[in-house]
Write a protein that holds these residues in place. Structure first.
Motif, PDB file in Angstrom:
ATOM      1  N   LEU A 141       0.584  -1.512   0.272  1.00  0.00           N
ATOM      2  CA  LEU A 141       0.037   0.219   0.112  1.00  0.00           C
ATOM      3  C   LEU A 141       1.155   1.493  -0.099  1.00  0.00           C
ATOM      4  N   MET A 142       1.616   1.395   1.125  1.00  0.00           N
ATOM      5  CA  MET A 142       2.401   2.675   0.807  1.00  0.00           C
ATOM      6  C   MET A 142       3.506   2.835  -0.400  1.00  0.00           C
ATOM      7  N   PHE A 143       3.895   1.576  -1.291  1.00  0.00           N
ATOM      8  CA  PHE A 143       4.849   1.616  -2.152  1.00  0.00           C
ATOM      9  C   PHE A 143       4.088   2.477  -3.298  1.00  0.00           C
ATOM     10  N   VAL A 144       2.508   2.386  -3.754  1.00  0.00           N
ATOM     11  CA  VAL A 144       1.652   2.881  -4.174  1.00  0.00           C
ATOM     12  C   VAL A 144       2.044   4.058  -3.803  1.00  0.00           C
ATOM     13  N   ARG A 145       0.982   4.315  -2.573  1.00  0.00           N
ATOM     14  CA  ARG A 145       0.265   5.550  -2.110  1.00  0.00           C
ATOM     15  C   ARG A 145       1.930   7.245  -1.700  1.00  0.00           C
ATOM     16  N   ARG A 146       2.877   6.591  -1.268  1.00  0.00           N
ATOM     17  CA  ARG A 146       3.398   7.294  -1.306  1.00  0.00           C
ATOM     18  C   ARG A 146       3.685   8.301  -2.393  1.00  0.00           C
ATOM     19  N   PRO A 147       4.143   8.013  -3.703  1.00  0.00           N
ATOM     20  CA  PRO A 147       4.833   8.700  -4.520  1.00  0.00           C
ATOM     21  C   PRO A 147       3.575   9.103  -4.836  1.00  0.00           C
ATOM     22  N   LEU A 148       2.238   9.125  -4.975  1.00  0.00           N
ATOM     23  CA  LEU A 148       1.032   9.802  -5.048  1.00  0.00           C
ATOM     24  C   LEU A 148       1.201  10.816  -4.087  1.00  0.00           C
ATOM     25  N   GLU A 149       1.522  10.461  -3.015  1.00  0.00           N
ATOM     26  CA  GLU A 149       1.134  11.783  -1.582  1.00  0.00           C
ATOM     27  C   GLU A 149       2.283  12.705  -2.000  1.00  0.00           C
ATOM     28  N   GLU A 150       3.074  12.049  -2.964  1.00  0.00           N
ATOM     29  CA  GLU A 150       4.404  13.785  -3.004  1.00  0.00           C
ATOM     30  C   GLU A 150       3.753  14.397  -4.108  1.00  0.00           C
TER      31      GLU A 150
END
Length: 103
Positions: free
Chosen positions: A83-92
């Motif tokens: 989940l964080m692998f996908v979410r981190r770039p989106l949040e950035e």
């Protein structure tokens, strides 16, 4: 000024009640949700339970396998890492877009 009440279907009310119990932790990860038991507990028909569970499966809150009861999934550390692998770039990207819009 009062707002008109919108009618709520039995399916929606049941889905809301089950969602609240899952999200609060009252129904723990790994717990099976047999249709017959839920129908008896809430005083509703099994087709109503089936639809409510299907809505929660569609939301990703529950999982269901063929010929088995719906259940609350157990989230592993690997699941959270994915989940964080996908979410981190989106949040950035969102943070950058927001910062640029404030300039």
């Amino acid at each position: 000024m009062s707002m008109p009440l919108r009618p709520v279907s039995t399916v929606s009310a049941l889905a809301d009640a089950l969602r609240a119990r899952v999200l609060s932790g009252e129904i723990e990860p790994g717990t099976a949700l047999p249709e017959q038991e839920i129908a008896a507990a809430y005083g509703v028909a099994r087709p109503t339970v089936r639809e409510a569970l299907a809505a929660l499966v569609h939301e990703g809150l529950l999982r269901r396998e063929r010929n088995r009861s719906a259940h609350v999934p157990v989230v592993s550390a690997a699941d959270l890492a994915d989940l964080m692998f996908v979410r981190r770039p989106l949040e950035e990207l969102m943070a950058t877009a927001l910062a640029l819009s404030l300039i």
